[in-house]
Design a protein around this motif. Structure first.
Motif, short mmCIF file in Angstrom:
data_model
loop_
_atom_site.label_atom_id
_atom_site.label_comp_id
_atom_site.label_asym_id
_atom_site.label_seq_id
_atom_site.Cartn_x
_atom_site.Cartn_y
_atom_site.Cartn_z
N LYS A 1 0.84 -1.20 0.00
CA LYS A 1 0.00 0.00 0.00
C LYS A 1 0.89 1.26 0.00
O LYS A 1 1.30 1.74 1.06
CB LYS A 1 -0.91 0.01 1.24
N PRO A 2 1.18 1.80 -1.18
CA PRO A 2 2.12 2.93 -1.26
C PRO A 2 1.55 4.24 -0.71
O PRO A 2 0.40 4.58 -0.98
CB PRO A 2 2.39 3.05 -2.76
N LYS A 3 2.38 4.92 0.06
CA LYS A 3 1.99 6.23 0.59
C LYS A 3 2.87 7.34 0.05
O LYS A 3 2.42 8.49 -0.09
CB LYS A 3 2.04 6.20 2.12
N SER A 4 4.11 7.03 -0.24
CA SER A 4 5.02 8.05 -0.78
C SER A 4 5.93 7.41 -1.81
O SER A 4 6.21 6.21 -1.77
CB SER A 4 5.86 8.68 0.34
N LEU A 5 6.41 8.24 -2.74
CA LEU A 5 7.25 7.75 -3.84
C LEU A 5 8.31 8.79 -4.17
O LEU A 5 7.99 9.99 -4.31
CB LEU A 5 6.39 7.44 -5.07
#
Length: 480
Positions: free
Chosen positions: A437-441
């Protein structure tokens, strides 16, 4: 090493470690046994964090610029060929080869220079050839006079003549884990290649069961040298044993071509050696290459990278040039090729042990330092995606390769193109694990905010104009 293929890095199509092709292409044995010693298990875990190591083949043979040791072996293979200028008959060639001891004087030897360059490039462990198959010893053994510290060797007068001691102490001081390569066969020893018989091939040239006293002498000789290495040279983390034809006869795999050439029992008593090594160096990793069992703590494909992830500890040993030993004007791989190879290896859960061969003067070629410096620039930005990571599905998808942090909270995606000069595209589309579950990239090496969107398990990112400064790869780091 076993075989010196003339080809570049080979990418294998096998997944299972029992694959015959993979075994022949080097050094993945069937029947891996996980260690039970808690100190060894912890050492292996720490070793798997390191990812990038330095291998060095160095000996008197560097003066001729030939393949290490193998020209002494009476087999008709591409890597055993002899140049007539060094002796027209086999016996004369051997005499001249062994006389290289009397001219070996690598006065430019400076291990600090090597350690500084390797450390800057991100290498974190070193494996050095304390003795190769030719039997010339690169440490101060008391078992033989065929050694770098012998009065017969000009370099013995140098205060740094015990090069193994100097290398290990220097690299250890710089934070490297230390590995000692050691060849189990010894073609100089009269107890391995007995002068009563001519050598037939790489194997012992008599039947150890018929002449047990002679074989027992060789076993004692080997044990004593390994006891010296593990007792007298500070902390050793890895004992890297080559020459897998020296093995119990019942461990031969008939599906592997080179193992079918072993005709006699060559049991060196690895239990005795391993117990001694662990007594001297608690937790030491023992790598009895290609011999399955409790003393092959990780497997070692040579000049090859498996195409899929392996579930056991492994390391690819691959040359920076074409040769493991010093060859004038060797064809060194580009920094881009080296980094691409590193990415492929770590995405499949392995370590990259890159071989660099010192020359007869005791130094690397100038181009080696150039390559290491170029790699260091890439490492400065991208090391967080390399070290202390583990493989994660999907491992490899098209031009994308994956690693994750050990806690599973950070996902690293490497984009490579395997062209002469990498150019980051303006848009990249890649999949991620469904459960992540990506929150930042971020894109490592770029300061600008990255535009991205997620659709199912697909992520699309837009790279800003300053993407043009990215070299060799684009490395995307996503956090939950």
């Amino acid at each position: 090493m076993f075989i010196k293929p003339k080809t570049k890095t080979i990418f294998l199509s096998s997944f299972l470690i029992s694959s015959t092709f993979f075994s022949q292409a080097h050094n993945v044995s069937e029947g891996y046994q996980k260690p039970t010693d808690p100190l060894v298990i912890q050492n292996l875990e720490n070793w798997q964090d390191l990812k990038f190591g330095l291998f060095m083949h160095w000996g008197t043979y560097s003066q001729w610029g030939i393949v290490e040791s193998w020209s002494l072996c009476p087999e008709d293979e591409s890597w055993t060929q002899r140049k007539s200028e060094h002796g027209k008959s086999y016996n004369k060639y051997v005499e001249n080869y062994e006389n290289l001891q009397t001219t070996f004087n690598p006065t430019q030897f400076n291990p600090q220079k090597w350690a500084d360059a390797a450390k800057k490039a991100g290498m974190k462990y070193v494996v050095f050839t304390t003795k190769h198959h030719d039997g010339f010893v690169m440490f101060d053994t008391q078992q033989s006079d065929y050694k770098i510290t012998s009065s017969k060797t000009p370099f013995s007068k140098n205060p740094k003549s015990d090069v193994t001691k100097e290398i290990f102490n220097t690299f250890r001081k710089e934070g490297f884990k230390i590995g000692a390569y050691f060849s189990k066969p010894d073609w100089h020893s009269d107890d391995y290649w007995w002068s009563y018989f001519p050598p037939k091939d790489r194997n012992v040239n008599y039947d150890p069961k018929k002449y047990p006293e002679r074989w027992n002498n060789f076993k004692k000789f080997t044990f004593n040298q390994l006891n010296e290495i593990t007792s007298n040279y500070g902390k050793i983390d890895i004992l890297w044993l080559d020459g897998g034809w020296v093995r119990p006869f019942n461990t031969i795999d008939p599906k592997v071509e080179w193992q079918r050439t072993i005709k006699v029992e060559q049991d060196i008593d690895m239990d005795k050696i391993g117990i001694m090594a662990r007594k001297n160096q608690p937790g030491i990793i023992v790598v009895d290459r290609t011999v399955p069992g409790k003393w092959e703590n990780y497997v070692t494909p040579e000049q090859a990278v498996p195409e899929h992830a392996l579930s056991i500890p492994w390391e690819s040993c691959i040359t920076m040039g074409d040769s493991f030993s010093y060859v004038p004007n060797d064809n060194y791989k580009s920094s881009q090729k080296i980094i691409e190879t590193l990415v492929k290896i770590i995405s499949r859960g392995g370590n990259y042990l890159m071989n660099i061969a010192p020359g007869p003067n005791g130094d690397y070629d100038a181009i080696v330092y150039q390559r290491l410096n170029e790699i260091s620039t890439w490492m400065d930005h991208n090391q967080s995606a390399v070290f202390e990571t583990r493989a994660v599905a999907p491992y490899h998808d098209g031009s994308f390769y994956y690693t994750q942090s050990k806690d599973g909270k950070t996902l690293n995606i490497f984009h490579i193109e395997e062209k002469t000069n990498y150019q980051a595209p303006s848009t990249l589309n890649f999949i991620i694990p469904e459960t992540f579950k990506p929150k930042s990239l971020i894109v490592l090496g770029l300061k600008n905010r990255i535009k991205w969107k997620k659709s199912g398990d697909l992520i699309e990112i837009q790279l800003p104009e300053d993407r043009k400064k990215l070299k060799y790869t684009t490395v995307i780091q996503i956090s939950e």
